[in-house]
Design a protein around this motif. Structure first.
Motif, PDB file in Angstrom:
ATOM      1  N   TYR A 129       0.974  -1.216   0.037  1.00 28.26           N
ATOM      2  CA  TYR A 129      -0.084  -0.037  -0.027  1.00 28.26           C
ATOM      3  C   TYR A 129       0.993   1.288   0.047  1.00 28.26           C
ATOM      4  N   THR A 130       1.990   1.294   0.957  1.00 28.65           N
ATOM      5  CA  THR A 130       2.662   2.213   0.919  1.00 28.65           C
ATOM      6  C   THR A 130       3.390   2.815  -0.440  1.00 28.65           C
ATOM      7  N   VAL A 131       4.175   1.683  -0.908  1.00 25.18           N
ATOM      8  CA  VAL A 131       4.726   1.804  -2.150  1.00 25.18           C
ATOM      9  C   VAL A 131       3.954   2.298  -3.282  1.00 25.18           C
ATOM     10  N   GLU A 132       2.485   1.799  -3.292  1.00 24.25           N
ATOM     11  CA  GLU A 132       1.673   2.194  -4.223  1.00 24.25           C
ATOM     12  C   GLU A 132       1.314   3.571  -4.341  1.00 24.25           C
ATOM     13  N   GLN A 133       1.240   4.205  -2.863  1.00 24.88           N
ATOM     14  CA  GLN A 133       0.942   5.552  -2.805  1.00 24.88           C
ATOM     15  C   GLN A 133       2.154   6.433  -3.442  1.00 24.88           C
ATOM     16  N   VAL A 134       3.305   6.090  -3.135  1.00 25.19           N
ATOM     17  CA  VAL A 134       4.431   6.733  -3.438  1.00 25.19           C
ATOM     18  C   VAL A 134       4.638   6.701  -5.028  1.00 25.19           C
ATOM     19  N   LEU A 135       4.546   5.476  -5.601  1.00 26.37           N
ATOM     20  CA  LEU A 135       4.646   5.246  -6.764  1.00 26.37           C
ATOM     21  C   LEU A 135       3.747   6.099  -7.838  1.00 26.37           C
ATOM     22  N   ALA A 136       2.372   6.105  -7.088  1.00 20.54           N
ATOM     23  CA  ALA A 136       1.552   7.115  -7.735  1.00 20.54           C
ATOM     24  C   ALA A 136       1.718   8.439  -7.695  1.00 20.54           C
ATOM     25  N   SER A 137       2.502   8.773  -6.757  1.00 23.83           N
ATOM     26  CA  SER A 137       3.043  10.432  -6.605  1.00 23.83           C
ATOM     27  C   SER A 137       3.973  10.821  -7.719  1.00 23.83           C
ATOM     28  N   HIS A 138       4.529   9.638  -8.477  1.00 25.53           N
ATOM     29  CA  HIS A 138       5.551   9.750  -9.301  1.00 25.53           C
ATOM     30  C   HIS A 138       5.296   9.616 -10.855  1.00 25.53           C
ATOM     31  N   ILE A 139       3.737   9.569 -11.164  1.00 21.54           N
ATOM     32  CA  ILE A 139       3.302   9.457 -12.439  1.00 21.54           C
ATOM     33  C   ILE A 139       3.661  10.376 -13.319  1.00 21.54           C
ATOM     34  N   SER A 140       3.977  10.229 -14.444  1.00 21.23           N
ATOM     35  CA  SER A 140       4.193  11.270 -15.474  1.00 21.23           C
ATOM     36  C   SER A 140       2.870  11.761 -15.715  1.00 21.23           C
ATOM     37  N   ARG A 141       2.889  13.010 -15.920  1.00 22.05           N
ATOM     38  CA  ARG A 141       1.340  13.636 -16.450  1.00 22.05           C
ATOM     39  C   ARG A 141       1.407  14.244 -17.832  1.00 22.05           C
TER      40      ARG A 141
END
Length: 128
Positions: free
Chosen positions: A115-127
């Motif tokens: 869950y924690t890694v999911e949240q951090v990776l989601a914050s690094h998605i290129s827009r």
């Protein structure tokens, strides 16, 4: 003789344990699980240091998986996908990076991230 061997083994065990305790930092809070996880990241980082990543890659290291991505500064960044010991997000080295949304979605769908890694990776998605 058997009993003497057992006694010697027990003495050796306690001598080793005492030595390890004497050499350890009493203020250190690192757990054995945490050390093992950092060790995985250190090994992967060292093995791939001279080979810049072109695309994100997921490597299996024993029972663990590590995501590799090229950082914004050009160096490889490695993230443990399912850490089981605190801190629950481990990255080496520090740095910023971006990831494609479809990769993050795939890792989440396949339940390959905590869950924690999911949240951090989601914050690094290129827009882009």
């Amino acid at each position: 003789m058997h009993r003497a061997h057992q006694r010697g083994t027990v003495v050796a065990f306690f001598a080793t344990a005492t030595l390890l305790l004497a050499c350890s930092d009493p203020d250190a809070r690192e757990t054995p699980g945490e050390k093992a996880e950092w060790s995985v990241l250190q090994g992967v980082e060292y093995q791939h240091r001279a080979s810049p990543l072109g695309e994100p890659v997921v490597l299996g290291v024993g029972e663990r998986e590590v995501l590799g991505v090229r950082g914004l500064d050009g160096q490889n960044i490695w993230v443990l996908l399912k850490p089981s010991a605190p801190p629950f997000y481990k990255q080496m080295p520090q740095g910023n990076y971006t990831l494609p949304a479809d990769l993050v979605d795939q890792l989440i769908r396949q339940r390959r991230v905590s869950y924690t890694v999911e949240q951090v990776l989601a914050s690094h998605i290129s827009r882009e």
